[in-house]
Enzyme design. Structure first.
Site, PDB file in Angstrom:
ATOM      1  N   HIS A 461      -4.843  -6.304   1.031  1.00  0.00           N
ATOM      2  CA  HIS A 461      -3.517  -6.219   0.410  1.00  0.00           C
ATOM      3  C   HIS A 461      -2.471  -5.752   1.422  1.00  0.00           C
ATOM      4  CE1 HIS A 461      -0.752  -5.319  -3.049  1.00  0.00           C
ATOM      5  NE2 HIS A 461      -0.252  -4.483  -2.153  1.00  0.00           N
ATOM      6  N   GLU A 462      -2.746  -4.638   2.071  1.00  0.00           N
ATOM      7  CA  GLU A 462      -1.766  -4.095   3.022  1.00  0.00           C
ATOM      8  C   GLU A 462      -1.589  -5.026   4.218  1.00  0.00           C
ATOM      9  OE1 GLU A 462       0.133  -1.890   2.041  1.00  0.00           O
ATOM     10  OE2 GLU A 462      -1.053  -1.254   0.309  1.00  0.00           O
ATOM     11  N   HIS A 465       1.004  -7.609   3.436  1.00  0.00           N
ATOM     12  CA  HIS A 465       2.349  -7.092   3.724  1.00  0.00           C
ATOM     13  C   HIS A 465       2.634  -7.179   5.220  1.00  0.00           C
ATOM     14  CE1 HIS A 465       3.577  -5.622  -0.174  1.00  0.00           C
ATOM     15  NE2 HIS A 465       2.600  -4.748  -0.282  1.00  0.00           N
ATOM     16  N   HIS A 468       3.688 -10.519   6.347  1.00  0.00           N
ATOM     17  CA  HIS A 468       5.070 -10.774   5.926  1.00  0.00           C
ATOM     18  C   HIS A 468       6.047 -10.202   6.960  1.00  0.00           C
ATOM     19  CE1 HIS A 468       7.762 -10.947   2.032  1.00  0.00           C
ATOM     20  NE2 HIS A 468       8.115 -11.841   2.942  1.00  0.00           N
TER      21      HIS A 468
END
Length: 672
Positions: A461-462, A465, A468
């Protein structure tokens, strides 16, 4: 002596010189940055030339260079490796930084120039990106009170300053509670705990300076304890300490702070002409209105609650079979759920974790990024701010893309949770600036560190990010990376979690840390088959938190947030053995700043899209389909806030998804 924060950073990739920076360097560096920024803002506002995009917007983009550089280092360190000096400076900086922000947005001459550009925007010959940046700058000024005058403008400045102070105090109170509480365990209290949990408890004891094992309120330590310890009284003690953070009637109690924050947010919204803070906060998001948020959450709540209630009956029967007459309690759920998972899916987390070492899962993250996006990762031998932190250069076809820093282990100096931030964001204005991106987690330390499947999902998940941020490809820092609508920002992160579920990824990387053998095929199948196990529980605890957050902000501020929390949960029919994922006194997402206030729902809003977005890959028959990956990068990962979020998603997928994709992904469609 030259302040290393202000001198040129001449090391590899212009990384901060962590080995030279001292705590006492930060305050003068901030003062220098603020002085420089104020002078630049005054020059822009006082420029006698006719306003242009270059002499107003682009000048604003470059006005705070030193301040941004210093803040990028300080706030990352303050969250990941706090010290008394850093916490004191955070408290000092909160009103100062808020005051500076208000100085900028209250500057009538400056806003007049922005407004002139906005009114003349069609005649300026702007690129699409420039037009978007101008729109967002004007929006920022207006939403910060630029249209207010006199007493109202002054009061809004006071409100924002006070909110900054309170948010900092709220966050530091949680950190203090987490730093000081621990429960020592006798050797007999280790009964039933698997080796990885025992090792983590002993490591935590060493970190706390005691001779034996301890349980702290770190999620990666306390959750395994709640899953495996047969000692119900100890489970209750640990659980109640965990959920009571910020509500212990001591100097770190956050309940009065939360009440004041909510009252000030309501006043802020009214000053700006909005009916409620939720109306104000949601206006620029994809959801737009509190009603849209409530509709989504309630469509998910009903099937999730039905599933959770059915699961609770099964777990309570298991409790009774153990000779315990009372009802199922919150400190029982994980214990009996783990037993049930082992019985129904033949899946034992203690047997699973040796295949999910931290090193193996980092390699899996990197491998997926390579196959999807062509990225390569090379370990760097450079000074870091803490011995736990590690750095990699990220390249593509030999070209530098970013520096990625991973800081994965829980410690007393780190706030809880997991997050991604940028010490330096990507932009091209002025020069080609490549990002420095940081992932922070709170995994239990071990030799080696072994992750639960949930931990591994957090890692992915991290890293979503981080992608991105790292792949951002815009000219203006104002729209770089994750500078997007709050309910869109979780799309890349939650989407990346799906690659952990791709069988070939686990086949390649889930290998036993001692033997090197791949996870047995039958275990892998059972793991993936159990992907939606206990989603009634997980969904209920999340939606309850999101509904409380929304209720706090969509009407009059409650005088007693705890009473309001209880009323919302009662109205929802909250199952007695499940509590909110984040109770109000430690709900940092909502009260440590404005980031997720009225916005905790955004994880679920993004999940509606991420389930549908991954289906785009599945429909090709290849989870790593190059054409779909290229579209993902072009329209999502590299675009930042250059276009409205809905436009970007439509470009990628061609349509907007319905809530059914989310329910299907959580295994709740049949309960809807």
């Amino acid at each position: 002596m030259t302040n290393p924060l202000l001198a040129p950073w001449e090391g590899p990739f212009e990384l901060p010189p962590f080995d030279a920076i001292r705590d006492e360097d930060f305050a003068p560096a901030f003062e220098a940055g603020l002085t420089e920024a104020r002078a630049a803002i005054a020059a822009i506002a006082g420029n006698a030339e006719a306003p242009s995009f270059a002499n107003v917007i682009e000048a604003l983009e470059l006005a705070e260079g030193t301040l941004d550089r210093v803040a990028g280092v300080f706030y990352n360190l303050a969250g990941a490796d706090s010290t008394d000096a850093r916490e004191a400076l955070m408290r000092e900086l909160a009103p100062k930084m808020s005051a500076f922000s208000s100085e900028v947005t209250n500057n009538k001459a400056l806003f007049s120039k922005v407004e002139t550009l906005w009114q003349r925007r069609e005649a300026l010959g702007l690129t699409a990106e420039q037009a978007r940046v101008l729109e967002l700058y004007r929006q920022m000024f207006v939403r910060s009170g630029a249209l207010l005058d006199g007493a109202e403008a002054e009061r809004l400045t006071e409100v924002k300053s006070r909110l900054a102070v309170l948010g900092t105090r709220f966050s530091q109170n949680i950190l203090a509670e987490e730093r000081t509480w621990f429960m020592e365990l006798a050797e007999a209290d280790l009964e039933g705990l698997p080796d990885f949990a025992v090792a983590a408890a002993r490591a935590a004891g060493a970190e706390k300076g005691v001779t034996g094992p301890v349980i702290t309120t770190s999620r990666s330590l306390i959750v395994p304890f709640l899953q495996f310890s047969p000692r119900r009284a100890l489970r209750e003690k640990a659980y109640e300490a965990w959920v009571a953070r910020g509500a212990n009637g001591n100097d770190h109690d956050n309940r009065a702070i939360a009440a004041e924050i909510l009252k000030l947010r309501e006043e802020r919204a009214h000053l700006l002409g909005y009916a409620s803070f939720a109306d104000f906060k949601l206006e620029p998001e994809m959801a737009k209105t509190p009603a849209a948020v409530r509709d989504l959450l309630m469509r998910v709540w009903a099937p999730a609650r039905a599933r959770a209630e059915a699961d609770a009956k099964v777990l309570e029967a298991m409790l009774h079979a153990d000779g315990i007459a009372g009802p199922l309690e919150p400190w029982d759920w994980r214990y009996y759920s783990e037993k049930r998972r082992k019985a129904e899916h033949d899946l034992d987390e203690a047997a699973l974790k040796p295949y999910l070492s931290l090193e193996a899962m980092i390699a899996a993250c990197f491998d997926c990024a390579n196959r999807l996006l062509g990225l390569e990762f090379h370990a760097l031998d450079v000074p870091m701010y803490h011995t736990d932190a590690r750095a990699w250069e990220v390249t593509r076809k030999g070209q530098h893309v970013a520096v990625f820093i991973g800081d994965y282990f829980a410690r007393g100096s780190k706030r809880s949770g997991a997050w991604c931030s940028a010490m330096r964001s990507q932009k091209r204005l002025g020069q080609d600036v490549r990002p420095i991106v940081v992932n922070i987690c709170n995994f239990a330390k071990g030799d080696p560190a072994l992750l639960s499947y949930d931990d591994a999902r957090t890692l992915f998940h991290e890293f979503g990010h981080a992608l991105h941020q790292m792949l951002s490809d815009v000219t203006y820092g104002f729209i770089s990376g994750t500078s997007v609508a709050r309910d869109f920002v979780e799309l890349p992160s939650q989407l990346y979690e799906h690659w952990l579920e791709v069988p070939e990824v686990l086949e390649a990387h889930a290998k036993h840390w001692q033997t090197g053998e791949a996870m047995p095929a039958d275990m892998l199948k059972r793991l993936l088959d159990a992907g939606t196990y206990d989603q009634g529980f997980a969904t209920v605890e999340f939606v309850a938190s999101a509904m409380v957050d929304l209720a706090f902000h969509e009407g009059a501020a409650p005088a007693d947030p705890m009473q309001k929390q209880a009323e919302v949960l009662a109205e929802l029919g909250m199952p007695r053995a499940i509590r909110m994922r984040h109770a109000t006194p430690h709900f940092a997402h909502v009260f440590s700043g404005d980031g997720y206030s009225s916005g905790y729902y955004s994880y679920m809003w993004s999940e509606v899209m991420d389930a549908d977005a991954f289906a785009a890959f599945e429909e090709t028959g290849d989870a790593f389909d190059p054409e779909t990956a290229a579209k993902l990068e072009r329209f999502i990962l590299s675009a930042g806030g250059s276009r409205p979020a809905e436009e970007l998603y439509l470009e990628f997928r061609g349509r907007m998804p319905g809530v059914e994709a989310l329910l299907k992904g959580r295994g709740l469609l049949d309960a809807a």
